[in-house]
Design an enzyme around this catalytic site. Structure first.
Site, PDB file in Angstrom:
ATOM      1  N   ASP A  73      63.197  96.790  84.486  1.00  0.00           N
ATOM      2  CA  ASP A  73      64.446  96.146  84.057  1.00  0.00           C
ATOM      3  C   ASP A  73      65.499  96.194  85.156  1.00  0.00           C
ATOM      4  OD1 ASP A  73      66.054  94.770  82.311  1.00  0.00           O
ATOM      5  OD2 ASP A  73      66.725  96.554  81.215  1.00  0.00           O
TER       6      ASP A  73
ATOM      7  N   GLY B  62      68.131  90.908  86.912  1.00  0.00           N
ATOM      8  CA  GLY B  62      69.297  90.012  86.826  1.00  0.00           C
ATOM      9  C   GLY B  62      70.533  90.667  87.429  1.00  0.00           C
TER      10      GLY B  62
ATOM     11  N   HIS C  36      64.316  88.273  90.017  1.00  0.00           N
ATOM     12  CA  HIS C  36      62.930  88.272  89.519  1.00  0.00           C
ATOM     13  C   HIS C  36      61.943  88.169  90.690  1.00  0.00           C
ATOM     14  CE1 HIS C  36      64.390  88.210  85.517  1.00  0.00           C
ATOM     15  NE2 HIS C  36      64.805  86.960  85.520  1.00  0.00           N
TER      16      HIS C  36
ATOM     17  N   TRP D  29      61.608  85.175  74.949  1.00  0.00           N
ATOM     18  CA  TRP D  29      61.691  83.718  74.717  1.00  0.00           C
ATOM     19  C   TRP D  29      63.108  83.317  74.338  1.00  0.00           C
ATOM     20  CZ3 TRP D  29      57.533  81.202  76.342  1.00  0.00           C
ATOM     21  CH2 TRP D  29      56.277  81.816  76.266  1.00  0.00           C
TER      22      TRP D  29
ATOM     23  N   LEU E 193      41.955 101.567  89.877  1.00  0.00           N
ATOM     24  CA  LEU E 193      43.183 101.630  89.066  1.00  0.00           C
ATOM     25  C   LEU E 193      43.081 100.478  88.072  1.00  0.00           C
ATOM     26  CD1 LEU E 193      46.318 102.430  88.691  1.00  0.00           C
ATOM     27  CD2 LEU E 193      46.770 100.615  90.340  1.00  0.00           C
TER      28      LEU E 193
HETATM   29  C1  IPE Z   1      62.557  94.550  78.441  1.00  0.00           C
HETATM   30  O1  IPE Z   1      63.667  94.168  79.183  1.00  0.00           O
HETATM   31  C2  IPE Z   1      61.424  93.617  78.671  1.00  0.00           C
HETATM   32  C3  IPE Z   1      60.891  93.541  80.025  1.00  0.00           C
HETATM   33  C4  IPE Z   1      61.225  94.264  81.081  1.00  0.00           C
HETATM   34  C5  IPE Z   1      59.870  92.576  80.191  1.00  0.00           C
HETATM   35  P1  IPE Z   1      64.871  93.381  78.526  1.00  0.00           P
HETATM   36  O2  IPE Z   1      65.914  93.249  79.589  1.00  0.00           O
HETATM   37  O3  IPE Z   1      64.383  92.114  77.923  1.00  0.00           O
HETATM   38  O4  IPE Z   1      65.329  94.363  77.371  1.00  0.00           O
HETATM   39  P2  IPE Z   1      66.641  94.373  76.460  1.00  0.00           P
HETATM   40  O5  IPE Z   1      66.777  93.027  75.868  1.00  0.00           O
HETATM   41  O6  IPE Z   1      67.804  94.682  77.380  1.00  0.00           O
HETATM   42  O7  IPE Z   1      66.413  95.470  75.481  1.00  0.00           O
HETATM   43  C1  IPE Z   2      63.765  92.473  83.726  1.00  0.00           C
HETATM   44  O1  IPE Z   2      64.979  92.192  84.315  1.00  0.00           O
HETATM   45  C2  IPE Z   2      62.801  91.318  83.844  1.00  0.00           C
HETATM   46  C3  IPE Z   2      62.471  90.657  82.570  1.00  0.00           C
HETATM   47  C4  IPE Z   2      62.895  91.000  81.393  1.00  0.00           C
HETATM   48  C5  IPE Z   2      61.583  89.531  82.664  1.00  0.00           C
HETATM   49  P1  IPE Z   2      66.143  91.490  83.506  1.00  0.00           P
HETATM   50  O2  IPE Z   2      66.018  90.014  83.703  1.00  0.00           O
HETATM   51  O3  IPE Z   2      66.160  91.920  82.098  1.00  0.00           O
HETATM   52  O4  IPE Z   2      67.420  92.015  84.279  1.00  0.00           O
HETATM   53  P2  IPE Z   2      68.819  92.425  83.653  1.00  0.00           P
HETATM   54  O5  IPE Z   2      68.556  93.429  82.575  1.00  0.00           O
HETATM   55  O6  IPE Z   2      69.429  91.166  83.130  1.00  0.00           O
HETATM   56  O7  IPE Z   2      69.565  92.991  84.821  1.00  0.00           O
HETATM   57 MG    MG Z   3      67.110  93.435  81.113  1.00  0.00          MG
END
Ligand code: IPE
Ligand code: IPE
Ligand code: MG
Length: 249
Positions: free
Chosen positions: A26, A29, A43, A75, A137
């Site tokens: 996570d 973004g 990403h 989604w 792995l």
């Molecule tokens: C969790 O991250 C899912 C993935 C890393 C694929 P999110 O960024 O979607 O989680 P929430 O919405 O903050 O809980």
């Molecule tokens: C995790 O990073 C990647 C996915 C959920 C696909 P985020 O896209 O959730 O990044 P933040 O949480 O907005 O920084």
């Molecule tokens: Mg996130």
């Protein structure tokens, strides 16, 4: 602990290196926003980290690495971000599978992949077939995965396969249909990006997993950060319900 065993039914054997690491990647973004870049740049950069973490796991002798790439709730993001993530996933599958194979890595995907475009489904199926006999792995990518979906699909398959729902339903009856039955339960869970939640990841399998949360954003999660997570794991006393005295005997 190996396939088919359960941390709630028997105490698993543990060592200094986690056998199975599961990661919520996570913070992509926010990494991009800090640099005044579009979220998509985060990403893209995150894929670099995936390569490095796979290497770190191989180097440390970790046997299973599971990465949350796209949740069943992702989604809900804007259409352009969802389609960018799909393109990125397709591209990564196309380019990386042969490299994984060269490195002796078994590739698996968990999640409801039926919702993906056919090109992605084909890449996944071909990749899983090609790497099926590798043993260095096991890399599992959770894509359109949700912990609740997993438990429900297991329940549905259990009911389909049994004429009547087994009267003496036990953990094992259900667990054999979970999508990651081939792997031991994770020893170490890592979430980057500062949030302290599970976000519908491996709900069943995390029952006795050690949880590690770091503020580091996924694109910044380098080898040093990986080592810190391992060090934190090595300081835990895994008691599985027992007392400290029992564990130290
Ligand atoms: C969790 O991250 C899912 C993935 C890393 C694929 P999110 O960024 O979607 O989680 P929430 O919405 O903050 O809980
Ligand atoms: C995790 O990073 C990647 C996915 C959920 C696909 P985020 O896209 O959730 O990044 P933040 O949480 O907005 O920084
Ligand atoms: Mg996130």
């Amino acid at each position: 602990m190996s396939q088919g065993t359960s941390s709630t039914r028997e105490i698993p054997e543990t060592g200094p290196i986690p056998k199975h690491i599961a990661i919520i990647m996570d913070g992509n973004g926010r990494w991009a926003r800090k640099r005044y870049l579009p979220r998509m740049a985060g990403h893209k950069q995150g894929i670099e980290t995936v390569r490095n973490v796979i290497k770190s796991c191989s180097d440390h002798g970790v046997e299973y690495l599971t990465l949350f790439a796209f949740s069943s709730e992702n989604w809900r993001r804007p259409d352009d971000e969802v389609s960018f993530l799909m393109q990125l996933f397709a591209g990564a599958l196309e380019q990386e599978i042969s490299k994984l194979h060269e490195n002796g890595i078994r590739f698996k995907v968990i999640g409801d992949i039926s919702r993906f475009e056919s090109k992605i489904i084909q890449f996944i199926q071909k990749g899983e077939q090609l790497t099926a006999n590798n043993s260095k792995l096991t890399l599992t990518v959770a894509a359109n995965y949700g912990g609740r979906w997993d438990i429900l699909q297991a329940m549905r398959r259990l009911i389909e396969k049994s004429a009547d729902l087994p009267v003496h339903l036990n953990e094992e009856n259900l667990a054999q249909y979970l999508s990651m039955y081939y792997a031991p339960e994770p020893d170490l869970f890592i979430r980057t990006g500062g949030e302290c939640r599970i976000s519908n990841f491996l709900l069943w399998q995390l029952a006795y997993t050690e949880l590690y949360f770091t503020d580091t954003l996924w694109p910044d999660f380098d080898e040093k950060e990986f080592d810190l997570a391992i060090q934190s794991y090595q300081q835990r006393e895994r008691r599985f319900g027992q007392t400290s005295e029992q564990v130290q005997q």
